[in-house]
Structure formats: C-alpha cells, structure tokens
Write an enzyme that holds these catalytic residues in place. Sequence first.
Site, PDB file in Angstrom:
ATOM      1  N   GLU A  53       0.764  -1.177  -0.163  1.00 11.96           N
ATOM      2  CA  GLU A  53      -0.099   0.040  -0.139  1.00 11.96           C
ATOM      3  C   GLU A  53       0.699   1.183  -0.018  1.00 11.96           C
ATOM      4  O   GLU A  53       1.654   1.283   0.971  1.00 11.96           O
ATOM      5  CB  GLU A  53      -0.821  -0.195   1.276  1.00 11.96           C
ATOM      6  CG  GLU A  53      -2.308   0.820   1.076  1.00 11.96           C
ATOM      7  CD  GLU A  53      -2.962   0.534  -0.239  1.00 11.96           C
ATOM      8  OE1 GLU A  53      -3.241  -0.780  -0.514  1.00 11.96           O
ATOM      9  OE2 GLU A  53      -3.415   1.297  -0.910  1.00 11.96           O
ATOM     10  N   SER A  54       1.000   2.089  -1.027  1.00 13.55           N
ATOM     11  CA  SER A  54       1.823   3.069  -1.431  1.00 13.55           C
ATOM     12  C   SER A  54       1.660   4.087  -0.147  1.00 13.55           C
ATOM     13  O   SER A  54       2.520   4.597   0.203  1.00 13.55           O
ATOM     14  CB  SER A  54       1.963   3.670  -2.766  1.00 13.55           C
ATOM     15  OG  SER A  54       0.608   3.735  -3.083  1.00 13.55           O
ATOM     16  N   CYS A  84       4.233  -2.614  -8.446  1.00 13.67           N
ATOM     17  CA  CYS A  84       3.031  -2.175  -7.915  1.00 13.67           C
ATOM     18  C   CYS A  84       2.977  -0.914  -7.197  1.00 13.67           C
ATOM     19  O   CYS A  84       3.319   0.188  -7.710  1.00 13.67           O
ATOM     20  CB  CYS A  84       2.090  -3.514  -7.534  1.00 13.67           C
ATOM     21  SG  CYS A  84       0.355  -3.167  -7.606  1.00 13.67           S
ATOM     22  N   ARG A 111      -3.643   5.138  -9.559  1.00 10.83           N
ATOM     23  CA  ARG A 111      -3.898   4.041  -8.552  1.00 10.83           C
ATOM     24  C   ARG A 111      -5.128   3.352  -8.868  1.00 10.83           C
ATOM     25  O   ARG A 111      -6.067   3.945  -9.185  1.00 10.83           O
ATOM     26  CB  ARG A 111      -3.664   4.498  -7.241  1.00 10.83           C
ATOM     27  CG  ARG A 111      -2.194   4.936  -7.084  1.00 10.83           C
ATOM     28  CD  ARG A 111      -2.408   5.655  -5.463  1.00 10.83           C
ATOM     29  NE  ARG A 111      -2.582   4.575  -4.686  1.00 10.83           N
ATOM     30  CZ  ARG A 111      -3.373   4.893  -3.289  1.00 10.83           C
ATOM     31  NH1 ARG A 111      -3.805   5.974  -3.091  1.00 10.83           N
ATOM     32  NH2 ARG A 111      -3.647   3.898  -2.599  1.00 10.83           N
ATOM     33  N   ARG A 141      -5.035  -4.909  -7.539  1.00 12.21           N
ATOM     34  CA  ARG A 141      -5.232  -3.609  -7.235  1.00 12.21           C
ATOM     35  C   ARG A 141      -4.130  -2.722  -8.165  1.00 12.21           C
ATOM     36  O   ARG A 141      -3.622  -1.582  -7.395  1.00 12.21           O
ATOM     37  CB  ARG A 141      -5.344  -3.143  -5.775  1.00 12.21           C
ATOM     38  CG  ARG A 141      -6.757  -3.838  -5.328  1.00 12.21           C
ATOM     39  CD  ARG A 141      -6.956  -3.494  -3.758  1.00 12.21           C
ATOM     40  NE  ARG A 141      -5.882  -4.242  -2.902  1.00 12.21           N
ATOM     41  CZ  ARG A 141      -4.771  -3.340  -2.473  1.00 12.21           C
ATOM     42  NH1 ARG A 141      -4.699  -2.139  -2.633  1.00 12.21           N
ATOM     43  NH2 ARG A 141      -3.932  -3.822  -1.877  1.00 12.21           N
ATOM     44  N   HIS A 176       3.049  -8.028 -10.468  1.00  2.00           N
ATOM     45  CA  HIS A 176       3.759  -8.745  -9.315  1.00  2.00           C
ATOM     46  C   HIS A 176       4.575  -9.909 -10.102  1.00  2.00           C
ATOM     47  O   HIS A 176       4.090 -10.895  -9.992  1.00  2.00           O
ATOM     48  CB  HIS A 176       3.004  -9.179  -8.265  1.00  2.00           C
ATOM     49  CG  HIS A 176       2.048  -8.213  -7.521  1.00  2.00           C
ATOM     50  ND1 HIS A 176       2.729  -7.902  -6.374  1.00  2.00           N
ATOM     51  CD2 HIS A 176       1.220  -7.328  -7.547  1.00  2.00           C
ATOM     52  CE1 HIS A 176       2.067  -6.912  -5.757  1.00  2.00           C
ATOM     53  NE2 HIS A 176       1.298  -6.552  -6.391  1.00  2.00           N
ATOM     54  N   GLU A 178       7.036 -11.354  -8.888  1.00  2.00           N
ATOM     55  CA  GLU A 178       7.570 -12.424  -8.050  1.00  2.00           C
ATOM     56  C   GLU A 178       6.508 -13.404  -7.452  1.00  2.00           C
ATOM     57  O   GLU A 178       6.745 -14.383  -6.662  1.00  2.00           O
ATOM     58  CB  GLU A 178       7.867 -11.600  -6.484  1.00  2.00           C
ATOM     59  CG  GLU A 178       6.779 -11.037  -5.638  1.00  2.00           C
ATOM     60  CD  GLU A 178       5.989  -9.829  -6.238  1.00  2.00           C
ATOM     61  OE1 GLU A 178       6.300  -9.365  -7.441  1.00  2.00           O
ATOM     62  OE2 GLU A 178       4.993  -9.135  -5.512  1.00  2.00           O
TER      63      GLU A 178
HETATM   64  N1  GLN Z   1      -3.147  -0.276  -4.858  1.00  2.00           N
HETATM   65  C1  GLN Z   1      -2.137  -0.143  -4.155  1.00  2.00           C
HETATM   66  C2  GLN Z   1      -1.527   1.231  -4.190  1.00  2.00           C
HETATM   67  O1  GLN Z   1      -2.068   2.025  -4.278  1.00  2.00           O
HETATM   68  C3  GLN Z   1      -1.068  -1.169  -4.831  1.00  2.00           C
HETATM   69  C4  GLN Z   1      -1.425  -2.506  -4.952  1.00  2.00           C
HETATM   70  C5  GLN Z   1      -0.290  -3.442  -4.876  1.00  2.00           C
HETATM   71  O2  GLN Z   1       0.819  -3.052  -4.741  1.00  2.00           O
HETATM   72  N2  GLN Z   1      -0.428  -4.783  -5.094  1.00  2.00           N
HETATM   73  O3  GLN Z   1      -0.516   1.375  -3.338  1.00  2.00           O
END
Ligand code: GLN
Length: 197
Positions: A53-54, A84, A111, A141, A176, A178
Amino acid sequence: MTKNGKKAIGILAIQGDFAMHARMLERVGVGWRLVKHARDLQGVDGLILPGGESTTMLKLFASEGMDKAIKDFAAQGKPIFGTCAGAILLATEVLNPPQERLGLIDMTVERNAYGRQIDSSVRFGECPELADHPVEMVFIRAPVIRRVGEGVRVLGRSDGLPVLVEAGQLLAATFHPELTQDETIHQYFVNKLGSDS
Ligand code: GLN
C-alpha cells in the site's frame, strides 16, 4: 556488497509483499537483504520496492528519512525496481488521488485503475526485448501507467497498456513478477548490477 564481496539486492521490508521477492532472488542466484531502515541501504547494490500500500509506505518513509535515502541511492546510479505500489512510489505524478512520490521515473500513474470488478487478475503480456514467450502477470489493485516521459522506455505491455517501463537503472512494473514461476523480469533487473554480481 556482502562480506564475501558479492553483490546484494535490498528489498524494502517496511510493509507489503517483500518475502516473495526474496524467494525469486534466491532462484535467480543473487544475494539479498531486507531493508527496514535508511541505514540498511549502505550495504546493498540495488533495491526492490515491493507491492503493498503506497500510502502506508509513504507515511513510514517520512518518519524514517527513507525517501531522501532512496533518492540518494538512485542518484548514485544504483538500480531500483518498483513493483505495483513500488512503481507508484517511483512515479513523478500520481492520480486517484494525487499523493507524494519519489519522482524518479518520469511517468503518470493512476492508482487502482482497473476498477473494482477486476481489481485482481492474472494475464499474459509481451516483453519482446526480455522474453520470446508471453509473460505471466499478476495484477492486484494495480495502477495504470497513463503517460511516460521521453527518457522512459516501455519494455512490457498487457492489453495494449504499458506495464513494465525502464529509465536508465530504474525499472517499474505495475504487476507482481515475484508471484509467478517466471524469473524473466527479476533476471533482467539483476543484470543491471553488472557482471560481477
Ligand atoms: N493499490 C495499491 C496502492 O495504491 C497498490 C497495490 C499493490 O501493490 N498490489 O498502493
């Protein structure tokens, strides 16, 4: 650099999906260290900013001085790979809503831009310079890259949208890598360390 002189990649481990990056680096055969504090960057030659979650990461950055430490790390020409949320952190502009960022890759990201219905999906994309097979891509997401600046190269696309971009030693994926069995993207990043890794 580790004690035995081998290069090591740091994985930012203050929040989010860092453990699977470590597993992938094991498979690629390069050393790694978890980076929890700004001072941990001193012992590593490259850095992965994982998904998560940024907004949460930004809060932790501010209290730790991590944002300045990462910018200094990039200024030394050391490679950084954001996946991400990590890609969102690297961008110069963030939408939905606008938020702070490191501003290291000239791009605009939106986002959570795939919408709620398909907020997570596994798709295949093309990275023609990296692989001659379709690359499995897990989106969770995920952001969408809406614009890239002149010095930014699009290395991968899925459904026509850029999903993997590069600006010199900096790499960003909206998916992702990974979370699959495919080492292509990590191997490409590790190659940025140079031949003595
Ligand atoms: N939605 C997340 C964000 O805005 C990113 C999601 C993720 O890293 N899988 O930070």
